[in-house]
Enzyme design. Structure first.
Site, PDB file in Angstrom:
ATOM      1  CB  CYS A   1     -15.608   4.130 -29.998  1.00  0.00           C
ATOM      2  SG  CYS A   1     -14.856   4.103 -31.598  1.00  0.00           S
TER       3      CYS A   1
ATOM      4  N   GLY B   1       0.734  -1.254   0.000  1.00  0.00           N
ATOM      5  CA  GLY B   1       0.000   0.000   0.000  1.00  0.00           C
ATOM      6  C   GLY B   1       0.761   1.300   0.000  1.00  0.00           C
TER       7      GLY B   1
ATOM      8  NE  ARG C   1      -3.613   3.105 -10.974  1.00  0.00           N
ATOM      9  CZ  ARG C   1      -3.389   4.266 -10.423  1.00  0.00           C
ATOM     10  NH1 ARG C   1      -2.792   5.234 -11.103  1.00  0.00           N
ATOM     11  NH2 ARG C   1      -3.752   4.487  -9.177  1.00  0.00           N
TER      12      ARG C   1
ATOM     13  CD  GLU D   1       0.462  -9.341   1.228  1.00  0.00           C
ATOM     14  OE1 GLU D   1      -0.459  -8.523   1.049  1.00  0.00           O
ATOM     15  OE2 GLU D   1       0.261 -10.493   1.596  1.00  0.00           O
ATOM     16  N   PRO D   2       4.494  -5.139  -0.848  1.00  0.00           N
ATOM     17  CG  PRO D   2       6.746  -4.555  -1.036  1.00  0.00           C
ATOM     18  CD  PRO D   2       5.817  -5.468  -0.295  1.00  0.00           C
ATOM     19  N   GLY D   3       3.506  -3.647  -3.894  1.00  0.00           N
ATOM     20  CA  GLY D   3       3.360  -3.872  -5.337  1.00  0.00           C
ATOM     21  C   GLY D   3       3.745  -2.595  -6.054  1.00  0.00           C
ATOM     22  NE  ARG D   4      -0.365   2.347  -5.844  1.00  0.00           N
ATOM     23  CZ  ARG D   4      -1.500   2.394  -6.561  1.00  0.00           C
ATOM     24  NH1 ARG D   4      -1.509   2.992  -7.728  1.00  0.00           N
ATOM     25  NH2 ARG D   4      -2.617   1.879  -6.097  1.00  0.00           N
TER      26      ARG D   4
END
Ligand code: LLP
Length: 433
Positions: free
Chosen positions: A361, A248, A330, A290-293
């Site tokens: 479109c 997070g 995003r 649990e780092p992702g970003r």
């Protein structure tokens, strides 16, 4: 610059990881996902170092695969000695095919199907993180059928609002994820799990949200989780051996975002954890996060080529690029802020206000609204959308039958290679019968 791997060359081109993004765009074509391998490794090392320094040698960071997941990335995670968090059979399979040691994988999600559970056990996934009692029961059934004991953590909600955006706030009591401490259900699920024969309960997990900058959110969550661990000890005689505090940490998308230093953040959490353990008379559990970003986001950008510039006098200007919400959803989903550059015109003043939009479109196909660009922006210019290493490729779609772009990795200041091939038109109809 929002990240230290961005700079500007003599020619006025945007450099990423020391390489000319305009040349990269010419060489590989656009749209293109670009990842800085050295930056990813640097981040993994920063987490590993901080974990060893502030916790102990048992504490390993788990890379949250959902941020970005393809074979080469798991090879890097293996080389860097990271564990991983996986949330689907697809992520497990990708890691497996990369030769990742799945005993270091933690299997999340709030609804693991029987097939997922069986697939994960077939591939030796080390630890299940059960979200609710149905999952505990389903894992017990399958583990019993196989005659094994499956390690497990229980995902709990500490009841904390991380003050990031709603869609990614997951630690609140009313979340779809986890079992609430506040309602007494966490104690119930712990008691139930302890009654099973084929589950080895190791401890607890929580994840409060994503893109979190708020001071002390992780510390408060850690304290609540450890207080719960003490309650489980006192009421159920259960000793918590592992505590996983989720991912997070926020990253910089725009200049006004703060910069979070990994070492400082891990030190702050460790102080809260150790203080609470002392106060509650608990041994320090094995700690995970649990780092992702924060591992991959600023190690990535997306390159595009400008197609059209539409000026509506008195209203608005639009710059359309050759990708959009299918590769970068995003903004469409969360209105997320981004920094956008015209990569071949970095020395020109930015005096032209425009919305940078995609080619789908759909009016909501926007990459960013009202950004300042060079006045001369036009067809064939290269556009860079920065901080795009997380939740872009992994959230890509093929809306409007647009193929998913390639991922190119940069390393060593002058090397580049394709890690994921771009899809072809033929790929788009491969499964059509
Ligand atoms: N652990 C768990 C259990 C999670 O649910 C998540 C993210 C993470 C770790 C990694 O969080 P991170 O360090 O990357 O913030 N698609 C959204 C983000 C969704 C995050 C979901 N869970 C976005 O693009 O902002």
């Amino acid at each position: 610059m929002i990240c230290d791997n961005l700079s500007v060359s003599e020619k006025g081109h945007l450099l990423f990881a020391g390489q000319d993004t305009v040349e990269i765009a010419e060489k590989y074509g656009t749209p293109l996902y670009v990842l800085d391998e050295d930056k990813i490794r640097e981040k993994c090392r920063a987490y590993k170092r901080a974990f060893a320094r502030y916790f102990d040698e048992r504490a390993i960071p788990l890379y949250a695969s959902k941020a970005n997941s393809f074979r080469r990335l798991y090879e890097i995670m293996t080389e860097e000695g990271m564990g991983i968090d996986v949330v689907s059979s697809g992520e497990i399979y990708t890691a497996y095919k990369a030769g990742f040691d799945l005993s270091k994988a933690y299997f999340h999600s709030n609804n693991k199907t029987d097939e997922d559970i069986s697939f994960a056990m077939d591939h030796g996934v080390g630890c299940f993180v059960a979200d609710n009692i149905e999952e505990v029961k389903a894992v017990e059934t399958e583990a019993s059928r196989r005659g094994i004991r499956q390690k497990m953590l229980l995902r709990l909600t500490p009841g904390i609002d991380p003050h990031s955006f709603e869609a990614v706030a997951t630690g609140k009591v009313d979340s779809k994820f986890g079992t609430a401490i506040e309602t007494g259900q966490a104690l119930e699920i712990t008691a139930e799990t302890l009654k099973t024969e084929h589950i080895e309960l190791m401890g607890f997990h929580c994840h409060v949200g994503s893109q979190v900058f708020t001071e002390d959110v992780f510390e408060r969550a850690a304290v609540i989780m450890l207080e719960f661990a003490a309650e489980a000890r006192d009421k159920l005689g259960f000793i918590t051996r592992e505590l996983d505090l989720g991912g997070g940490y926020g990253v910089r998308y725009v200049d006004s975002d703060p910069y979070l230093d990994i070492d400082t953040k891990v030190r702050e959490v460790s102080q809260a954890v150790k203080g609470a353990c002392r106060r509650l008379g608990l041994d320090l559990p094995e700690i995970h996060m649990e780092p992702g970003r924060s591992i991959v986001a600023d190690a990535g950008l997306v390159l595009y080529t400008v197609g059209t510039v539409k000026k509506i006098p008195g209203y608005k200007n639009y710059v359309s690029v050759d990708g959009g919400m299918p590769d970068s959803p995003r903004y469409a989903l969360y209105k997320s802020a981004y920094t956008i550059f015209v990569a071949n015109k970095m020395k020109e003043p930015c005096t032209f206000k425009a919305s940078v939009v995609g080619r789908c479109c759909e009016s909501g196909d926007i990459l960013q609204e009202d950004v300042m660009l060079p006045k001369s922006v036009g067809r064939y210019d290269t556009v860079a959308l920065c901080t795009a290493g997380a939740y872009h490729y992994s959230m890509a779609s093929r809306y409007n039958k647009i193929p998913i772009p390639a991922t190119v990795m940069l390393r060593g200041g002058d090397e580049s290679y394709i890690a994921v091939k771009g899809e072809t038109l033929e790929d788009l109809i491969r499964n059509d019968l």
